[in-house]
Write a protein that holds these residues in place. Structure first.
Motif, PDB file in Angstrom:
ATOM      1  N   TYR A  12       0.825  -1.210   0.000  1.00 50.30           N
ATOM      2  CA  TYR A  12       0.000   0.000   0.000  1.00 50.30           C
ATOM      3  C   TYR A  12       0.851   1.248   0.000  1.00 50.30           C
ATOM      4  CZ  TYR A  12      -3.839  -3.110   0.765  1.00 50.30           C
ATOM      5  OH  TYR A  12      -4.747  -4.112   0.599  1.00 50.30           O
ATOM      6  N   LEU A  13       1.936   1.194   0.728  1.00 55.31           N
ATOM      7  CA  LEU A  13       2.815   2.350   0.820  1.00 55.31           C
ATOM      8  C   LEU A  13       3.337   2.756  -0.561  1.00 55.31           C
ATOM      9  CD1 LEU A  13       4.094   4.283   2.824  1.00 55.31           C
ATOM     10  CD2 LEU A  13       6.007   2.689   3.029  1.00 55.31           C
ATOM     11  N   GLU A  14       3.517   1.791  -1.428  1.00 52.47           N
ATOM     12  CA  GLU A  14       4.001   2.079  -2.788  1.00 52.47           C
ATOM     13  C   GLU A  14       3.085   3.060  -3.526  1.00 52.47           C
ATOM     14  OE1 GLU A  14       6.267  -2.100  -3.821  1.00 52.47           O
ATOM     15  OE2 GLU A  14       4.144  -1.892  -4.311  1.00 52.47           O
ATOM     16  N   LYS A  15       1.848   3.168  -3.104  1.00 54.53           N
ATOM     17  CA  LYS A  15       0.888   4.061  -3.756  1.00 54.53           C
ATOM     18  C   LYS A  15       0.911   5.481  -3.171  1.00 54.53           C
ATOM     19  CE  LYS A  15      -0.959   1.386  -6.777  1.00 54.53           C
ATOM     20  NZ  LYS A  15      -0.784   1.698  -8.186  1.00 54.53           N
ATOM     21  N   ALA A  16       1.740   5.711  -2.178  1.00 51.85           N
ATOM     22  CA  ALA A  16       1.818   7.036  -1.556  1.00 51.85           C
ATOM     23  C   ALA A  16       2.623   7.993  -2.440  1.00 51.85           C
ATOM     24  CB  ALA A  16       2.444   6.933  -0.180  1.00 51.85           C
ATOM     25  N   ASP A  17       2.432   9.279  -2.217  1.00 52.84           N
ATOM     26  CA  ASP A  17       3.165  10.304  -2.941  1.00 52.84           C
ATOM     27  C   ASP A  17       4.637  10.298  -2.546  1.00 52.84           C
ATOM     28  OD1 ASP A  17       0.790  11.192  -4.115  1.00 52.84           O
ATOM     29  OD2 ASP A  17       0.425  12.660  -2.520  1.00 52.84           O
ATOM     30  N   GLU A  18       5.467  10.816  -3.417  1.00 48.53           N
ATOM     31  CA  GLU A  18       6.904  10.877  -3.139  1.00 48.53           C
ATOM     32  C   GLU A  18       7.194  11.708  -1.889  1.00 48.53           C
ATOM     33  OE1 GLU A  18      11.193  11.779  -5.213  1.00 48.53           O
ATOM     34  OE2 GLU A  18       9.435  11.461  -6.474  1.00 48.53           O
ATOM     35  N   GLU A  19       6.391  12.722  -1.645  1.00 40.23           N
ATOM     36  CA  GLU A  19       6.585  13.541  -0.445  1.00 40.23           C
ATOM     37  C   GLU A  19       6.475  12.689   0.821  1.00 40.23           C
ATOM     38  OE1 GLU A  19       3.482  16.416  -0.895  1.00 40.23           O
ATOM     39  OE2 GLU A  19       4.615  17.620  -2.318  1.00 40.23           O
ATOM     40  N   VAL A  20       5.578  11.727   0.805  1.00 41.02           N
ATOM     41  CA  VAL A  20       5.412  10.827   1.951  1.00 41.02           C
ATOM     42  C   VAL A  20       6.698  10.030   2.166  1.00 41.02           C
ATOM     43  CG1 VAL A  20       4.177   8.778   2.790  1.00 41.02           C
ATOM     44  CG2 VAL A  20       2.913  10.676   1.754  1.00 41.02           C
ATOM     45  N   PHE A  21       7.279   9.550   1.085  1.00 39.40           N
ATOM     46  CA  PHE A  21       8.521   8.793   1.190  1.00 39.40           C
ATOM     47  C   PHE A  21       9.660   9.668   1.698  1.00 39.40           C
ATOM     48  CE2 PHE A  21       6.179   5.915  -1.515  1.00 39.40           C
ATOM     49  CZ  PHE A  21       6.574   4.682  -1.034  1.00 39.40           C
ATOM     50  N   GLU A  22       9.677  10.918   1.275  1.00 37.07           N
ATOM     51  CA  GLU A  22      10.706  11.836   1.767  1.00 37.07           C
ATOM     52  C   GLU A  22      10.554  12.059   3.271  1.00 37.07           C
ATOM     53  OE1 GLU A  22      10.190  15.203  -0.817  1.00 37.07           O
ATOM     54  OE2 GLU A  22      11.216  14.205  -2.481  1.00 37.07           O
ATOM     55  N   GLU A  23       9.320  12.174   3.735  1.00 38.32           N
ATOM     56  CA  GLU A  23       9.077  12.335   5.171  1.00 38.32           C
ATOM     57  C   GLU A  23       9.485  11.076   5.944  1.00 38.32           C
ATOM     58  OE1 GLU A  23       4.996  13.488   5.866  1.00 38.32           O
ATOM     59  OE2 GLU A  23       5.168  15.184   4.484  1.00 38.32           O
ATOM     60  N   ILE A  24       9.164   9.924   5.392  1.00 35.90           N
ATOM     61  CA  ILE A  24       9.538   8.670   6.052  1.00 35.90           C
ATOM     62  C   ILE A  24      11.055   8.534   6.087  1.00 35.90           C
ATOM     63  CG2 ILE A  24       9.439   6.143   5.919  1.00 35.90           C
ATOM     64  CD1 ILE A  24       6.597   6.517   4.689  1.00 35.90           C
ATOM     65  N   GLU A  25      11.706   8.852   4.983  1.00 33.91           N
ATOM     66  CA  GLU A  25      13.166   8.748   4.943  1.00 33.91           C
ATOM     67  C   GLU A  25      13.807   9.701   5.958  1.00 33.91           C
ATOM     68  OE1 GLU A  25      16.461   8.091   1.590  1.00 33.91           O
ATOM     69  OE2 GLU A  25      15.385  10.000   1.372  1.00 33.91           O
ATOM     70  N   GLN A  26      13.287  10.898   6.059  1.00 33.56           N
ATOM     71  CA  GLN A  26      13.807  11.852   7.037  1.00 33.56           C
ATOM     72  C   GLN A  26      13.600  11.317   8.459  1.00 33.56           C
ATOM     73  OE1 GLN A  26      12.227  15.836   6.780  1.00 33.56           O
ATOM     74  NE2 GLN A  26      13.249  16.478   8.649  1.00 33.56           N
ATOM     75  N   SER A  27      12.420  10.751   8.715  1.00 36.28           N
ATOM     76  CA  SER A  27      12.138  10.181  10.029  1.00 36.28           C
ATOM     77  C   SER A  27      13.057   8.992  10.316  1.00 36.28           C
ATOM     78  CB  SER A  27      10.664   9.762  10.124  1.00 36.28           C
ATOM     79  OG  SER A  27      10.376   9.287  11.413  1.00 36.28           O
ATOM     80  N   MET A  28      13.332   8.172   9.298  1.00 31.19           N
ATOM     81  CA  MET A  28      14.264   7.049   9.459  1.00 31.19           C
ATOM     82  C   MET A  28      15.632   7.563   9.891  1.00 31.19           C
ATOM     83  SD  MET A  28      13.773   4.642   6.116  1.00 31.19           S
ATOM     84  CE  MET A  28      12.652   3.255   6.107  1.00 31.19           C
ATOM     85  N   GLU A  29      16.098   8.591   9.184  1.00 32.11           N
ATOM     86  CA  GLU A  29      17.418   9.145   9.473  1.00 32.11           C
ATOM     87  C   GLU A  29      17.471   9.723  10.884  1.00 32.11           C
ATOM     88  OE1 GLU A  29      18.008  11.880   6.233  1.00 32.11           O
ATOM     89  OE2 GLU A  29      18.355  10.251   4.798  1.00 32.11           O
ATOM     90  N   GLU A  30      16.433  10.448  11.270  1.00 32.14           N
ATOM     91  CA  GLU A  30      16.387  11.042  12.606  1.00 32.14           C
ATOM     92  C   GLU A  30      16.338   9.957  13.684  1.00 32.14           C
ATOM     93  OE1 GLU A  30      13.038  13.713  12.541  1.00 32.14           O
ATOM     94  OE2 GLU A  30      14.046  15.102  11.176  1.00 32.14           O
TER      95      GLU A  30
END
Length: 169
Positions: A127-145
């Motif tokens: 399901y996550l694959e259907k999210a906008d790229e902005e969502v992935f950028e937020e998740i990636e930032q949260s992963m890094e933090e």
């Protein structure tokens, strides 16, 4: 799929694979009565799961609300509660010199509460694959933090974990 989407999904799935493998090793160590190895594995799971749970609850779970709704996301958080409780039980039991048969069975019963999170949560990527790229950028930032903070699962639960209502807000 963009590079950020691919990175997030690959890291997410790799973390689940590593936890799966550690859980299977932990099961074997408990069965064999190797509490030193079991205790080490529980510590490794605790260290890896802290940042993982943190970014799931901070960014990934809120991103799933449009697909599943708030109640389902609260259920996912409840699964985290069960996994945290299982990790605490396992830490307590594996820190002992030896286990009675009853304690060994208790440890083996606790372990699936972590393992089920791995299988259930990993399926969310479909399901996550259907999210906008902005969502992935937020998740990636949260992963890094979260990885930068490096809180163990126990530390995250005791000091920084939001309530289910805050996650879905």
């Amino acid at each position: 799929m963009s590079s950020v989407e691919q990175r997030v999904i690959e890291q997410f799935q790799e973390e689940h694979r590593q936890t799966r493998d550690k859980c299977l090793e932990l099961s074997d160590a408990i069965e064999e009565g190797d509490l030193d190895r079991a205790e080490t594995l529980v510590e490794e799971i605790n260290e890896a799961a802290g940042p993982h749970f943190q970014y799931e609850e901070d960014a990934l779970y809120p991103a799933l609300i449009p697909f599943f709704g708030e109640e389902k996301v609260k259920e996912l958080v409840a699964e985290h509660d069960e996994a945290i409780e299982a990790a605490e039980t396992l830490a307590e039991l594996t820190s002992q010199e030896s286990l009675t048969e009853e304690e060994r069975q208790e440890a083996l019963r606790a372990l699936p509460n972590i393992m089920v999170h791995v299988s259930d949560c990993d399926g969310l990527t479909v399901y996550l694959e259907k999210a906008d790229e902005e969502v992935f950028e937020e998740i990636e930032q949260s992963m890094e933090e979260a990885n930068s903070r490096g809180l163990t699962l126990t530390e995250y639960d005791e000091t920084a974990r939001p309530s289910p209502e805050e996650i879905v807000a």
